[in-house]
Design an enzyme around this catalytic site. Structure first.
Site, short mmCIF file in Angstrom:
data_model
loop_
_atom_site.label_atom_id
_atom_site.label_comp_id
_atom_site.label_asym_id
_atom_site.label_seq_id
_atom_site.Cartn_x
_atom_site.Cartn_y
_atom_site.Cartn_z
CG ASN A 178 39.88 -71.25 23.31
OD1 ASN A 178 39.86 -70.19 23.93
ND2 ASN A 178 41.02 -71.86 23.01
NE ARG A 179 41.50 -69.35 28.32
CZ ARG A 179 42.35 -70.17 27.69
NH1 ARG A 179 42.31 -70.29 26.38
NH2 ARG A 179 43.23 -70.88 28.37
CG ASP A 206 46.71 -70.89 24.01
OD1 ASP A 206 45.86 -71.40 23.25
OD2 ASP A 206 46.67 -71.01 25.25
CD GLN A 244 43.15 -71.40 20.39
OE1 GLN A 244 42.29 -70.75 19.77
NE2 GLN A 244 43.86 -70.86 21.37
CG HIS A 246 42.49 -80.26 23.61
ND1 HIS A 246 43.81 -80.32 24.03
CD2 HIS A 246 42.10 -78.98 23.83
CE1 HIS A 246 44.18 -79.13 24.49
NE2 HIS A 246 43.16 -78.30 24.38
CB SER A 247 45.23 -85.19 19.58
OG SER A 247 44.62 -86.43 19.86
CD GLU A 287 42.67 -76.88 20.96
OE1 GLU A 287 41.67 -76.61 21.64
OE2 GLU A 287 43.80 -76.43 21.23
CG HIS A 332 38.82 -76.54 26.55
ND1 HIS A 332 38.71 -75.94 25.31
CD2 HIS A 332 40.17 -76.69 26.77
CE1 HIS A 332 39.93 -75.73 24.81
NE2 HIS A 332 40.82 -76.16 25.66
C1 GLA Z 1 43.53 -74.89 24.62
C2 GLA Z 1 43.65 -73.51 25.11
C3 GLA Z 1 44.85 -73.38 25.97
C4 GLA Z 1 44.83 -74.39 27.09
C5 GLA Z 1 44.71 -75.77 26.51
C6 GLA Z 1 44.58 -76.80 27.62
O1 GLA Z 1 44.36 -75.14 23.58
O2 GLA Z 1 43.65 -72.56 24.09
O3 GLA Z 1 44.94 -72.08 26.47
O4 GLA Z 1 43.75 -74.15 27.92
O5 GLA Z 1 43.61 -75.84 25.67
O6 GLA Z 1 45.58 -76.72 28.57
#
Ligand code: GLA
Length: 346
Positions: A80-81, A246, A283, A180-181, A311, A106
């Protein structure tokens, strides 16, 4: 039980990509490739014993190189960010690669999803595994330290897919590994996931700003569309969530024991997945950015909400949020994490 290895093709720079097929005693099958330590497919039975592949992805390596919004991969170095890709650690400011608007997502431009992992099959009583290893060199995507990383994917005869992580570093660095599936328990590409039922063991979630960066608040889900404390059909309140789900949910656990984080059920097929983890968060991403532009396995077109991600991880932007559990790994420590996906029908 068995494990078989084949070639899955080559990268443009000629590096070989291998694919391992794990099969358990009940015919569940998981295919994992060395590019991104990626789960390429996962076949599980419905209530009549019919197998279907329940993860989105591609039939060939080429598809993954062309268009993959992190299909099935291992995400690192930080899932994530991180706001503006910037954080300060022990007095030094670090600048990471920027790859999502003005933020780091990521692991950056070439994250763990886009590198070749060393792989080794392992056969044990009642389970088959692939052990993946990767060394992220000091400075990769801006992260400090040489990070020795190991991820083991295990398929058991109890119909579990276990993912265990271990990492050590020679300099302090944030670490947040996840998987990340994109799941669709109806079978990949069949329909959207809005009719799936979801339970999240979380009384709180983390609100985010326009750029999907946490505001820092930890908010109660009570009376909001984020309340999944009881099994709820995903589509019921999704229209009230701008852009779709999200968000990181704060699990009702203590990071010491494996706790039930999520239960996902598809009424049509009866397929059910439970996720157990030692991580403090999960997530929930409802496949909002899928828009029909990707054609995946068996020629299926992936439209909005055709798959969902769950996630298990620490919270986004933790290096800049002192009130979130720390993601910093120090040289004298070992990062360890475990997530278990259990499949059955109901
Ligand atoms: C994660 C993020 C989303 C997006 C996906 C990939 O789940 O939280 O915002 O970036 O990955 O597209």
């Amino acid at each position: 039980m068995e494990v078989q290895k084949k070639s899955f093709g080559q990268l443009p720079d000629s590096q070989e990509v291998g694919i391992y097929t794990l099969t358990n005693a009940n015919a569940l099958k998981a295919r994992l490739m060395t590019y991104g330590a990626t789960l390429v497919s996962l076949e599980v039975p419905d209530r009549n014993g019919n197998l279907a592949d329940i993860t989105l992805g591609h039939d060939s390596l080429d598809g993954y190189l062309r268009a993959s919004p992190y299909f099935g991969c291992t995400v690192g170095l930080y899932g994530n960010r991180i706001a503006k890709g910037r954080f300060t650690l022990n007095g030094t400011e670090y600048q990471l690669a920027i790859n999502d608007g003005e933020n780091h997502l990521h692991g950056g431009i070439k994250g763990f999803d886009k590198v070749i992992w060393k792989a080794e099959p392992v056969l044990e009583e009642g389970e088959v595994s692939v052990k993946f290893k990767y060394l992220s060199k000091d400075g990769e995507e801006g992260y400090p330290g040489n990070l020795n990383c190991m991820v083991i994917y295990t398929l058991t005869n109890k119909n579990e897919l276990k993912i265990s992580y271990e990492a050590t570093t020679d300099k302090a660095t944030p670490v947040n590994l996840t998987h990340h599936s994109y799941f669709n328990l109806a079978g990949q590409g069949e329909d959207d996931i809005l009719g799936h039922e979801l339970m999240l063991n979380a009384d709180h979630y983390i609100p985010v700003d326009e750029g999907l960066i946490p505001t820092g608040e930890i908010r109660s889900v009570k009376g909001t569309p984020w309340d999944f404390t009881r099994l709820k059909t995903i589509g019921v309140e999704i229209a009230e969530v701008k852009g779709g789900y999200d968000h990181n949910f704060v699990l009702n656990g203590n990071e010491q024991e494996l706790i039930l984080a999520a239960r996902l059920h598809h009424p049509g097929s009866g397929r059910t997945m439970e996720i157990f983890t030692k991580e403090p968060g999960i997530q929930f991403y409802s496949g909002n950015f899928l828009d029909g532009s990707i054609t995946g396995k068996s020629g299926k077109v992936y439209r909005k909400h055709y798959g969902l991600c769950l996630e298990t991880q620490h919270f986004p932007d933790s290096p800049n949020k002192p009130n979130f559990p720390s993601t910093i790994l120090n040289p004298d420590e070992t990062y360890k994490s475990l997530t278990v996906h259990k499949f059955y029908t109901e």
